[in-house]
Design a protein around this motif. Structure first.
Motif, short mmCIF file in Angstrom:
data_model
loop_
_atom_site.label_atom_id
_atom_site.label_comp_id
_atom_site.label_asym_id
_atom_site.label_seq_id
_atom_site.Cartn_x
_atom_site.Cartn_y
_atom_site.Cartn_z
N VAL A 102 10.19 3.42 70.68
CA VAL A 102 11.20 3.57 69.63
C VAL A 102 11.12 2.39 68.66
CG1 VAL A 102 13.71 3.53 69.18
CG2 VAL A 102 12.78 4.95 71.03
N TYR A 103 11.04 1.18 69.24
CA TYR A 103 10.96 -0.02 68.39
C TYR A 103 9.75 0.05 67.44
CZ TYR A 103 10.46 -4.90 67.02
OH TYR A 103 10.34 -6.05 66.28
N GLU A 104 8.59 0.39 68.01
CA GLU A 104 7.37 0.44 67.21
C GLU A 104 7.44 1.53 66.14
OE1 GLU A 104 3.85 0.47 69.79
OE2 GLU A 104 4.94 -0.87 71.14
N LEU A 105 8.02 2.66 66.51
CA LEU A 105 8.08 3.78 65.56
C LEU A 105 9.07 3.49 64.41
CD1 LEU A 105 6.41 6.34 65.58
CD2 LEU A 105 8.29 7.55 66.65
N ILE A 106 10.14 2.79 64.72
CA ILE A 106 11.08 2.40 63.66
C ILE A 106 10.41 1.41 62.71
CG2 ILE A 106 13.25 1.19 63.15
CD1 ILE A 106 14.41 2.44 65.70
N GLU A 107 9.71 0.43 63.29
CA GLU A 107 8.96 -0.54 62.47
C GLU A 107 8.01 0.19 61.53
OE1 GLU A 107 8.15 -4.51 63.30
OE2 GLU A 107 10.27 -3.97 62.95
N LYS A 108 7.29 1.13 62.11
CA LYS A 108 6.26 1.86 61.36
C LYS A 108 6.86 2.70 60.24
CE LYS A 108 2.63 5.21 62.13
NZ LYS A 108 2.24 6.32 63.01
N ASN A 109 8.05 3.27 60.49
CA ASN A 109 8.66 4.18 59.52
C ASN A 109 9.63 3.49 58.57
OD1 ASN A 109 8.16 7.31 60.00
ND2 ASN A 109 8.02 6.29 61.96
N ASN A 110 9.85 2.19 58.79
CA ASN A 110 10.87 1.50 57.99
C ASN A 110 10.71 1.72 56.49
OD1 ASN A 110 11.53 -1.11 56.34
ND2 ASN A 110 13.02 -1.03 58.00
N GLU A 111 9.46 1.57 56.03
CA GLU A 111 9.20 1.67 54.60
C GLU A 111 9.48 3.08 54.06
OE1 GLU A 111 5.32 0.52 52.26
OE2 GLU A 111 5.78 -0.96 53.82
N SER A 112 8.98 4.09 54.80
CA SER A 112 9.15 5.46 54.30
C SER A 112 10.62 5.88 54.38
CB SER A 112 8.25 6.44 55.04
OG SER A 112 8.78 6.75 56.31
N ILE A 113 11.35 5.36 55.36
CA ILE A 113 12.79 5.66 55.43
C ILE A 113 13.50 5.07 54.21
CG2 ILE A 113 14.93 5.29 56.74
CD1 ILE A 113 13.23 5.19 59.31
N GLN A 114 13.09 3.84 53.87
CA GLN A 114 13.67 3.18 52.70
C GLN A 114 13.38 3.99 51.43
OE1 GLN A 114 12.92 -0.87 53.28
NE2 GLN A 114 14.85 -1.45 52.33
N GLU A 115 12.13 4.44 51.35
CA GLU A 115 11.70 5.20 50.18
C GLU A 115 12.44 6.53 50.05
OE1 GLU A 115 7.53 7.23 49.08
OE2 GLU A 115 7.37 5.20 49.93
N ASN A 116 12.57 7.24 51.19
CA ASN A 116 13.14 8.58 51.15
C ASN A 116 14.66 8.60 51.19
OD1 ASN A 116 10.85 10.42 51.04
ND2 ASN A 116 10.29 9.59 53.03
N PHE A 117 15.24 7.66 51.94
CA PHE A 117 16.69 7.75 52.15
C PHE A 117 17.43 6.52 51.64
CE2 PHE A 117 14.57 9.81 55.89
CZ PHE A 117 14.69 11.11 55.41
N SER A 118 16.70 5.59 51.03
CA SER A 118 17.32 4.38 50.48
C SER A 118 18.17 3.64 51.52
CB SER A 118 18.17 4.71 49.26
OG SER A 118 17.47 5.54 48.37
N LYS A 119 17.69 3.62 52.74
CA LYS A 119 18.39 2.87 53.79
C LYS A 119 17.40 1.93 54.48
CE LYS A 119 22.48 5.16 53.86
NZ LYS A 119 22.67 6.48 54.49
N ASP A 120 17.86 0.72 54.74
CA ASP A 120 17.03 -0.22 55.49
C ASP A 120 17.43 -0.14 56.96
OD1 ASP A 120 15.37 -2.25 56.29
OD2 ASP A 120 16.77 -3.84 55.70
N VAL A 121 16.63 0.58 57.74
CA VAL A 121 16.95 0.81 59.15
C VAL A 121 16.15 -0.16 60.00
CG1 VAL A 121 16.81 2.48 61.04
CG2 VAL A 121 17.48 3.24 58.76
N ARG A 122 16.83 -1.01 60.76
CA ARG A 122 16.07 -1.94 61.61
C ARG A 122 16.77 -2.23 62.93
NH1 ARG A 122 18.60 -4.86 57.78
NH2 ARG A 122 19.84 -6.61 58.54
#
Lengths: 411, 411
Positions: B15-35
Motif C-alpha cells: 500500500v505504501y509503495e503504491l501510494i508513493e507511485k500514484n501520488n503524482e497522478s492522484i494530484q494531477e487527476n484529483f488535485s489532492k496530495d495524498v500521502r
C-alpha cells in the motif's frame, strides 16, 4: 424520483420491468419512490394493450412537458439519441444509456456537457451487457496503470464462430441460424464486420488508458471472410477461432484492433462460447483479471442500467475527474513477436513452399494442405506484423497467390 | 490528505509503495496530495534503514497525536485492530481495511459505528485480493436478487490441491511446499481448515443476500483429511478437487458451506489453479457472472485498497444504506439433488457392495477400488445430503466401516 425512459425495445422493456420489480425494495432500502413516469416510443399503436399505455408517447416535445429526475436512453444509434441526451444533460438531469455507438462516437463531448452542467452520464450497460466492467475498471482499479485489455465482446459473432466450429457449417449457414435465433439482426454488418466490438473496445480502452481514442482510427477486421476451411484448420490444430478485441498501451501510443484470431485450447478464451462475453484486464499492480458473463440480452443489460440508476438514487455517482489525453498515436500493426497462421490460395504449391522456406528460414514453419481444396495453411513465428506483411506481400507477388493472415492470440 | 497506515507487512508495504507511485497522478487527476503521514508497526528496529523511518512508530498513542483524513489497516486479526478502527471511526475518519477476519467477525458492528459517526468503512481488499468483487456485487448488481454465490477463494488450499493433483504428492508434502513458497503460514490452520474461505464467503453472502450471517454458524470442512487416494480418484474420473465456498438463498434460509468437492474437467472451476481465485455470482436479472484473478499478494491486495482510497479521495463513497436482516435460518445440509463420491474404508468389500446396492438401488452407482489400498470409492446420486447421510450412517454401522462423502459440485 421520476424517470423518462427513451425507447421500449428489448432493453427498454427490460428496464421498465426491472424497475417495477425493484420498486418496493428500493423504497425500503433507500426511502425513494423510483418510477418510470413517461416512455418515448416511435410507434404508439404497438403499446395500446400495455397496462401503462397512458405513460407512452411518441413525441419528445410532449415527453419533456413533464419534469424528470433521471433519463434512461435505450433507443440506440447516434441521432436523435444524441439530441435527447444533450437536452437532459444541459438541464442538469443525470442520464443513463446502454448506447455503445453513441458513447464510442460522442462520449467525450457528452461527458463534457454533463460535467459543465454539474450532472452525470452513466453507461455501464454499453459494454459487456450485465458484466460489471466499466466501474471496476474506472474505480476499483484506479490505483493501477492498465497495460492491456482484451475481450470477446460481441455475442453475435461469437455465436456464429461457435456454431461453425461445433456444427461444421459455413459462415452463411451460421449467420442465418443466428438470425433465426434472434442473435443477429437482419442487417448484421455492425456485428459481423467488428464495428460493435470495436466501439466497446474503444470505450474500455479510453477509460483504461485515460486517452480519447477514435474507434475509426483502429484497424478492424470482421468475420465475413472466414472460410469453413479456416475452422477446419482450427479443429486440426485444436485451436478455436474468436473475434478478439484487444488493445495495449505501448508507451509511445496505443495498439488496438478487432480481428479474428486463433486461440489454443488452453487459452482463457477457448471456452467462452456462444453468446458469452469475457474481458481480461491487466493492471500493473493487480495482474490479470478476467470477467465473464452474458454480454447482451434483455435482463442482463437492464441489470447494468439498474446498477447505474441505484448509484444515482443514492447520490453516489460523481463524474470521473480524470484528464483524458486528447491526441494519441495509434500503431497500425501488431507490434509483438507472435505465432501466425497464413491462409494461402491460388498459388502453386511447390513454388509457394520454396518461397516460404526461403523467407522464413530461421523460424519454425508448419505447412498443412486443406483436404478439400487448394488452400495451404502455414504456421510461423514473426517478429511483428509489419515485417510479416512485407514478406508475405513479396511471396504473394512472386507466386501470384492471395493470402490472409491470422494472429495466434496468446491469452 | 494525511493517511495513517497501520501495519507494514506484505500488504502494508505494498500500500505504501503504491501510494508513493500514484501520488503524482492522484494530484494531477484529483488535485489532492495524498500521502502516508505515519506508519504503526510492532518492531521499530526492523525499519531503521527505511528511507521514511521518521514516520514509523510502535505506539498507537504516539500515532494519534497527529490528525488524519484516512486510516488504512493491514495488521490483521481481531484485536487490537478492532480497537484502532473503532477509534478512527468514532472520530469520523474513514477507514479502509483488508482484514477479512475482523470484517467477518465484527463487520456489522463496525459498519454501525461508521454509520452513526457519518463516516465509512471500506473493505474491498478483504475478499479476493485485487479482484473487484464487493463493489460490483453491492453496486453494479444492486438491481438483482442474488440467488447463489460460489468461489475458490483461498489461495493456500488451492495451491496445495493443485500440487497434489499435478505432482502426485501427499497433502503433507504439498503443505510443506506451500510453506516453502510462502503460500502457507507456519501455522496453516486458518487456511487448511477452511476458516479463511468461510470468512470471505460470509462477507460475500451477507452483502449478496442482505442478511447478517455468522461465519461460525455454517458447516466448514477443510482439506487436512484429504488422502492421496482421493486425488487419484479425481485423476481416474477426470475430476479436480477444489476447496469450494458456496452459498445459496433457499428462500426459507441460507445454505452455505466451505468443503472439498470434486468438479468435472468441464467445470468453470476446473482450471482455476494454484494461487488463483474465482467467484461466480448468480443474479436473477444478470444470470451467472464469473470473476477471476490473483486472490492475494502484495500488489493485488494493495490495488484493492487503492481503489477504496481513491473513492474516498473523490468523496465518492457512501455507506451502504441496505437494511440487513438480522436473524436468518441456516440449512446445515446440502439441500439439492446431486452426485456424490463416497470414500469407504475398513469395510468388507463384499458386504459393503451388497449394502450399497440395497440402499441406493434406484440410483446409478459406480464403484471403484483404490489400487494401492482397501479404500472403496462409490459414486451415486442422492436427493439431498441429509437422507444420504442417514443411509450412509446405517451402512457404516452395519458393515463396521468408515466413510467420507464429497459433493460433485456442478458449476
Amino acid at each position: 424520483m421520476k424517470i423518462a425512459l427513451l425507447g421500449y425495445g428489448t432493453v427498454g422493456s427490460g428496464v421498465y420491468e426491472l424497475i417495477e420489480k425493484n420498486n418496493e425494495s428500493i423504497q425500503e432500502n433507500f426511502s425513494k419512490d423510483v418510477r418510470v413516469e413517461r416512455i418515448l416510443v416511435n410507434n404508439l399503436n404497438k403499446y395500446k394493450t400495455h397496462k401503462a399505455f397512458n405513460i407512452f408517447t411518441n413525441s419528445f416535445d410532449e415527453l419533456i412537458k413533464e419534469d424528470f429526475d433521471i433519463a434512461i436512453e435505450t433507443i440506440g444509434g447516434i441521432y436523435p439519441a444524441y439530441d435527447y441526451l444533450e437536452y437532459f444533460l444541459k438541464k442538469g438531469i443525470p442520464v443513463i444509456t446502454a448506447n455503445k455507438d453513441l458513447i464510442a462516437e460522442k462520449g467525450p463531448s457528452l461527458l463534457e456537457i454533463a460535467k459543465s452542467n454539474n450532472t452525470i452520464l452513466s453507461f455501464e450497460a454499453s459494454v459487456g451487457g450485465g458484466i460489471p466492467i466499466l466501474k471496476p475498471l474506472q474505480e476499483c482499479l484506479a490505483g493501477n496503470t492498465i497495460k492491456n485489455i482484451s475481450a470477446v465482446i460481441n455475442g453475435t459473432t461469437n455465436y456464429i464462430l461457435t456454431k461453425m466450429f461445433n456444427d461444421d457449417i459455413s459462415y452463411e449457414a451460421a449467420l442465418e441460424l443466428a438470425q433465426e435465433m434472434g442473435f443477429a439482426e437482419s442487417d448484421p454488418t455492425s456485428d459481423v464486420e467488428g464495428y460493435d466490438a470495436m466501439r466497446k473496445l474503444v470505450i474500455l480502452s479510453s477509460i483504461g488508458y485515460k486517452k480519447n481514442i477514435k474507434w475509426t482510427d483502429l484497424p478492424i477486421e470482421g468475420i465475413s471472410n472466414i472460410l469453413k476451411s479456416d475452422i477446419d484448420y482450427a479443429h486440426s490444430e485444436n485451436y478455436r477461432m474468436k473475434l478478439m478485441a484487444f488493445s495495449e498501451d505501448m508507451g509511445d501510443g496505443i495498439y488496438g484492433t478487432v480481428r479474428p484470431v486463433y486461440v489454443t485450447s488452453q487459452s482463457k478464451y477457448a471456452k467462452i462460447d456462444n453468446e458469452y462475453n469475457a474481458v481480461i484486464l491487466e493492471g500493473d499492480a493487480v495482474g490479470e483479471l478476467m470477467f465473464t458473463g452474458k454480454g447482451a440480452g434483455k435482463f442482463p443489460t437492464a441489470s447494468a442500467i439498474l446498477g447505474d440508476l441505484l448509484d444515482i438514487v443514492q447520490n453516489k455517482k460523481k463524474h470521473p475527474s480524470y484528464h483524458y489525453q486528447d491526441s494519441v498515436h495509434i500503431h497500425q500493426y501488431y507490434p509483438r513477436k507472435s505465432k501466425w497462421v497464413i491462409r494461402l490460395t491460388n498459388g502453386k504449391l511447390h513454388e509457394l513452399t520454396r518461397l516460404l522456406f526461403e523467407s522464413f528460414s530461421s523460424n519454425a514453419i508448419k505447412l498443412s494442405k486443406d483436404a478439400n481444396s487448394d488452400i495451404l495453411y502455414v504456421q510461423l513465428v514473426a517478429e511483428n506484423e509489419e515485417t510479416l506483411l512485407q514478406q508475405l506481400n513479396q511471396i504473394a507477388h512472386t507466386a501470384n497467390c492471395k493470402y490472409k493472415h491470422f494472429l495466434v492470440f496468446d491469452k
